[in-house]
Write a protein that holds these residues in place. Structure first.
Motif, mmCIF file in Angstrom:
data_model
loop_
_atom_site.group_PDB
_atom_site.id
_atom_site.type_symbol
_atom_site.label_atom_id
_atom_site.label_comp_id
_atom_site.label_asym_id
_atom_site.label_seq_id
_atom_site.Cartn_x
_atom_site.Cartn_y
_atom_site.Cartn_z
ATOM 1 N N LEU A 29 32.230 31.019 38.830
ATOM 2 C CA LEU A 29 33.374 31.439 39.645
ATOM 3 C C LEU A 29 33.976 30.263 40.402
ATOM 4 C CD1 LEU A 29 31.979 34.817 41.018
ATOM 5 C CD2 LEU A 29 33.674 34.502 39.201
ATOM 6 N N VAL A 66 37.809 33.206 41.209
ATOM 7 C CA VAL A 66 37.361 34.602 41.338
ATOM 8 C C VAL A 66 38.516 35.524 40.964
ATOM 9 C CG1 VAL A 66 36.456 36.364 42.883
ATOM 10 C CG2 VAL A 66 35.759 33.972 43.170
ATOM 11 N N HIS A 117 39.754 33.612 31.638
ATOM 12 C CA HIS A 117 38.303 33.607 31.846
ATOM 13 C C HIS A 117 37.548 33.715 30.512
ATOM 14 C CE1 HIS A 117 37.543 33.765 36.236
ATOM 15 N NE2 HIS A 117 38.820 34.145 36.270
ATOM 16 N N VAL A 177 31.622 41.064 40.370
ATOM 17 C CA VAL A 177 33.022 40.673 40.203
ATOM 18 C C VAL A 177 33.873 41.925 39.986
ATOM 19 C CG1 VAL A 177 34.623 39.339 38.784
ATOM 20 C CG2 VAL A 177 32.321 38.480 39.194
#
Length: 309
Positions: free
Chosen positions: A172, A177, A187, A258
């Motif tokens: 992260l 994030v 991601h 998350v």
């Protein structure tokens, strides 16, 4: 000749595919197993098994006889249980198989309560993520997460497990994030590949009551839950996993929850066993114990709601 013992030996040979394996499973001399089958075939006047250098398989008569034997032996066990002390105190060996995480984190730590209640049951426990053949491997009961793939087995629901989306702090810090599903575009994820079906699993979210799959770029795929978690902790990307399996990592800070505001589909936990084991007292009491265990708070199968501030 003890016909019921001969039937028991015959069924194990069919299920395990060999005389030696059946003898080892039943803890009998291999010569005794051979003699019993010869006596049984002579008594019935038919050939039950076809023997080759590589395997042993039932003949057509043997396959039909096997089905009857399974039912008769199951009925005999249940009848004896009804009219004997074993109904209150079942005894014998119970072979079970379950995913390593469920076994290590939930079932085995609680087993002393089961063995104290049923001291005459001896447990043989396998911890595997791989598919197992209950009949061929002589396993009485398995625990599995996700959809049950084998409809020939009896399924007993145990729990619906909450799942989380997880990542390592280092990942992260490097990638940022995510605050929404749109942020996931750049991601990575760790892919889980089922060793049973070969199916590949990405991420899934519940959005407005509908399931939305999200597949991200990946560098690592894993075929076991331990490998899946290890790759995530090593910073290779996001994963989704049952809450109970991530409790230690979350407490230690090696993984982070998350997108907690985004719903993740729950995963079914089920006990599965062959139909001919349905009447077994050992299987019954163990599965009943599992149902009670999974309903207890603190297992981590269901995430506790956060306190309102």
């Amino acid at each position: 000749m003890d016909r019921f013992n001969a039937m028991r030996v015959f069924t194990r040979i069919v299920e395990l595919g060999g005389f030696a394996k059946a003898a080892d499973s039943l803890q009998l001399p291999r010569a005794s197993v051979t003699v019993l089958i010869k006596q049984l075939e002579a008594h019935l006047g038919v050939q039950l098994l076809q023997r080759t250098t590589r395997q042993v398989s039932p003949t057509l008569d043997g396959a039909a006889y096997y089905q009857r034997c399974v039912q008769l032996l199951s009925d005999l066990e249940e009848t004896e249980a009804v009219f004997s002390a074993s109904r209150q105190s079942p005894r014998g060996t119970l072979s079970i198989d379950m995913p390593s995480g469920i076994g290590r984190l939930i079932v085995i730590p609680a087993l002393p309560t089961f063995t104290a209640r049923y001291p005459q049951i001896e447990l043989e426990i396998g911890l595997n993520d791989r598919p197992v053949d209950l009949i061929r491997e002589g396993i009485d009961c398995v625990l599995r997460g996700g959809a049950a793939l084998d409809e020939s087995l009896v399924a007993r629901p145990l729990a619906m497990m909450d799942q989380l989306t997880l990542a390592s702090p280092a990942y992260l810090e490097r990638m940022g994030v995510p605050a929404s599903l749109d942020d996931l575009a750049h991601h990575h994820m760790v892919e889980y590949r089922s060793s049973a079906s070969g199916k590949r699993f990405g991420l899934e979210f519940e959005v407005d009551g509908e399931l939305r799959p999200v597949n991200l770029a990946k560098r690592v795929a894993a075929t076991s839950s331990d490998g899946y978690f290890a790759a995530c902790e090593a910073g290779f990307g996001l994963i989704q996993a049952p809450h109970y399996h991530a409790m230690r990592q979350l407490a230690q800070g090696t993984l982070v929850d998350v997108l907690p505001q985004m719903g993740v589909p729950r995963m079914a936990l089920t006990a599965l066993y062959p139909p001919h084991r349905q009447l077994s007292q050992r299987v019954r009491v163990f599965v009943d114990w599992l149902v009670a265990l999974c309903a207890q708070p603190g297992t981590g199968l269901q995430r506790q709601p956060r306190a309102l501030r």
